[in-house]
Design an enzyme around this catalytic site. Sequence first.
Site, short mmCIF file in Angstrom:
data_model
loop_
_atom_site.label_atom_id
_atom_site.label_comp_id
_atom_site.label_asym_id
_atom_site.label_seq_id
_atom_site.Cartn_x
_atom_site.Cartn_y
_atom_site.Cartn_z
N LYS A 56 82.97 4.97 -37.22
CA LYS A 56 81.66 5.49 -36.84
C LYS A 56 81.71 7.01 -36.57
O LYS A 56 80.67 7.64 -36.49
CB LYS A 56 81.12 4.77 -35.59
CG LYS A 56 80.53 3.39 -35.89
CD LYS A 56 79.92 2.80 -34.63
CE LYS A 56 79.34 1.41 -34.89
NZ LYS A 56 78.91 0.75 -33.63
N HIS B 75 81.06 2.37 -42.10
CA HIS B 75 82.03 2.64 -41.03
C HIS B 75 83.26 1.72 -41.15
O HIS B 75 84.33 2.06 -40.67
CB HIS B 75 81.39 2.54 -39.64
CG HIS B 75 81.19 1.15 -39.12
ND1 HIS B 75 80.13 0.35 -39.47
CD2 HIS B 75 81.91 0.40 -38.24
CE1 HIS B 75 80.21 -0.81 -38.85
NE2 HIS B 75 81.29 -0.81 -38.09
N ASP C 285 83.27 -8.75 -30.79
CA ASP C 285 82.38 -7.59 -30.91
C ASP C 285 80.92 -8.01 -30.76
O ASP C 285 80.15 -7.39 -30.01
CB ASP C 285 82.60 -6.92 -32.27
CG ASP C 285 81.75 -5.67 -32.46
OD1 ASP C 285 81.51 -4.95 -31.46
OD2 ASP C 285 81.33 -5.40 -33.61
P1 C2E Z 1 76.80 -2.76 -32.69
O1 C2E Z 1 75.56 -2.32 -31.99
O2 C2E Z 1 78.07 -2.62 -31.94
O3 C2E Z 1 76.61 -4.27 -33.13
C1 C2E Z 1 77.69 -5.01 -33.63
C2 C2E Z 1 77.22 -6.30 -34.24
O4 C2E Z 1 76.64 -7.12 -33.22
C3 C2E Z 1 76.13 -6.14 -35.28
O5 C2E Z 1 76.66 -5.84 -36.55
C4 C2E Z 1 75.49 -7.54 -35.23
O6 C2E Z 1 76.29 -8.45 -35.95
C5 C2E Z 1 75.57 -7.89 -33.77
N1 C2E Z 1 74.30 -7.54 -33.11
C6 C2E Z 1 74.05 -6.49 -32.32
N2 C2E Z 1 72.79 -6.49 -31.86
C7 C2E Z 1 72.19 -7.56 -32.41
C8 C2E Z 1 70.85 -8.13 -32.34
O7 C2E Z 1 69.96 -7.61 -31.67
N3 C2E Z 1 70.64 -9.28 -33.04
C9 C2E Z 1 71.60 -9.87 -33.78
N4 C2E Z 1 71.30 -11.01 -34.45
N5 C2E Z 1 72.85 -9.37 -33.89
C10 C2E Z 1 73.15 -8.24 -33.22
P2 C2E Z 1 75.76 -5.11 -37.65
O8 C2E Z 1 74.39 -5.70 -37.68
O9 C2E Z 1 76.53 -5.10 -38.92
O10 C2E Z 1 75.62 -3.65 -37.12
C11 C2E Z 1 76.70 -2.74 -37.11
C12 C2E Z 1 76.33 -1.53 -36.32
O11 C2E Z 1 75.21 -0.89 -36.94
C13 C2E Z 1 75.87 -1.82 -34.90
O12 C2E Z 1 76.98 -1.93 -34.04
C14 C2E Z 1 75.01 -0.60 -34.61
O13 C2E Z 1 75.82 0.54 -34.30
C15 C2E Z 1 74.36 -0.33 -35.93
N6 C2E Z 1 73.02 -0.96 -36.03
C16 C2E Z 1 72.71 -2.19 -36.49
N7 C2E Z 1 71.38 -2.40 -36.43
C17 C2E Z 1 70.83 -1.28 -35.91
C18 C2E Z 1 69.47 -0.86 -35.61
O14 C2E Z 1 68.48 -1.59 -35.83
N8 C2E Z 1 69.30 0.38 -35.09
C19 C2E Z 1 70.35 1.21 -34.86
N9 C2E Z 1 70.11 2.42 -34.32
N10 C2E Z 1 71.64 0.87 -35.13
C20 C2E Z 1 71.87 -0.36 -35.64
FE FE Z 2 81.39 -2.28 -36.28
#
Ligand code: C2E
Ligand code: FE
Length: 368
Positions: free
Chosen positions: A232, A257, A312
């Site tokens: 990241k 990332h 995670d």
């Molecule tokens: P992160 O915030 O550390 O989230 C890691 C993983 O946790 C996500 O992988 C997802 O599998 C799960 N997760 C986190 N929050 C939610 C949620 O509200 N609902 C569900 N169903 N799962 C959740 P993912 O989706 O591959 O995302 C990887 C990274 O991308 C995230 O790390 C975050 O940094 C970013 N990201 C993902 N979606 C968003 C978003 O809508 N807005 C922003 N600003 N960043 C996002």
């Molecule tokens: Fe990750």
Amino acid sequence: DLVAPTPEQLLHTIFGYAARIANEKSLHRLLTLMADMGKDMIIADRCTIWLFDQEKQELWTTVAHGVRDIRMPARSGLVGHAIQKGKPLIIDDAYDSPHFNPKVDQQTGYRTKAMLVIPIKNSEDVVIGAYQAINKLNGKAVFTATDLAYLTLAASYSGKSLEAAMLHKEIEDTQREILFRMGEIGESRSKETGQHVKRVAEYSRLLALRYGLSEQGAELIQMASPMHDIGKVAIPDSILHKPSKLTAEEYDTMKSHTEIGYNLLNNSSRRLVRAAAIIAREHHEKWDGTGYPRGLCGEDIHIYGRITALADVFDALGSDRVYKKAWPIERILGLFREESGRHFDPSLVDVFLHHLDEFLAIRDRYRE
Ligand code: C2E
Ligand code: FE
């Protein structure tokens, strides 16, 4: 079996422990082995190995079944006294000595009587700790000159191993801290606290252990998992800090990332860094093949990746993010049940739900 050991039995005891002590690199396990050996050699009720922390001027030890170390001021009590003087102590009743500190007895209800303390020295003859035996279980219930000679033997025999294990621990602690700090770089860019990487590390270790990986495997994943999001560092702030949903294009950038982290770590020959590379690359793969970056399926995803994925997401859902609020635990559990066999390895989900109390205890311990 409370009779004093014959010389043959004593030799048997020593040889029984010798090889294990010489080969033990884990300080915690070494201290346990040394304590057991001391107890067996002189038939004492309790035996503790105290280590002298020069920097903090404290004595400390790890406990056999606890998680935390016990620490006390280096000058306190009979052990402190023996260490200061660099000489052994034989005491028939601790309560007769002005140096004895009865605080621990008061807290535990244990009655300390006879005590034997032998300073442990390193190869340069510097005191690095002490053997402490409490309460003789046979004969006249006091320690004898023979006991002193035996325990001195144990102390001199294990001094070198102890020094090596302490050095090993120092190096490992340093490694661990560097990895945490690198992990925090990735996290701080994405506004998560250092507690996130610590929790993910602890969850990963626990999952690994309860799943049946070896202690060593669990330690490796604990140390490597803080680096899972190191990639990241290369993601622009505008995406990382976006307080709302990402566009498809932004999400594609975000997904990189994983490969970025992998490329940063991949060309190392170190086991630990290689494990971190695998985790960086595979922590967003899904059991059913719908994850990224490669869309791997089932056991083609490395067990380290499958474990860190669960750890995670468990932590991400339970925490506030710039783009979402923390979920209540019921909703989180609901997701894991639903995603078992889809996002997550079903046997890992079983392990997780079965030991949920332990995971929640970690969550409480490392609160923001
Ligand atoms: P992160 O915030 O550390 O989230 C890691 C993983 O946790 C996500 O992988 C997802 O599998 C799960 N997760 C986190 N929050 C939610 C949620 O509200 N609902 C569900 N169903 N799962 C959740 P993912 O989706 O591959 O995302 C990887 C990274 O991308 C995230 O790390 C975050 O940094 C970013 N990201 C993902 N979606 C968003 C978003 O809508 N807005 C922003 N600003 N960043 C996002
Ligand atoms: Fe990750």
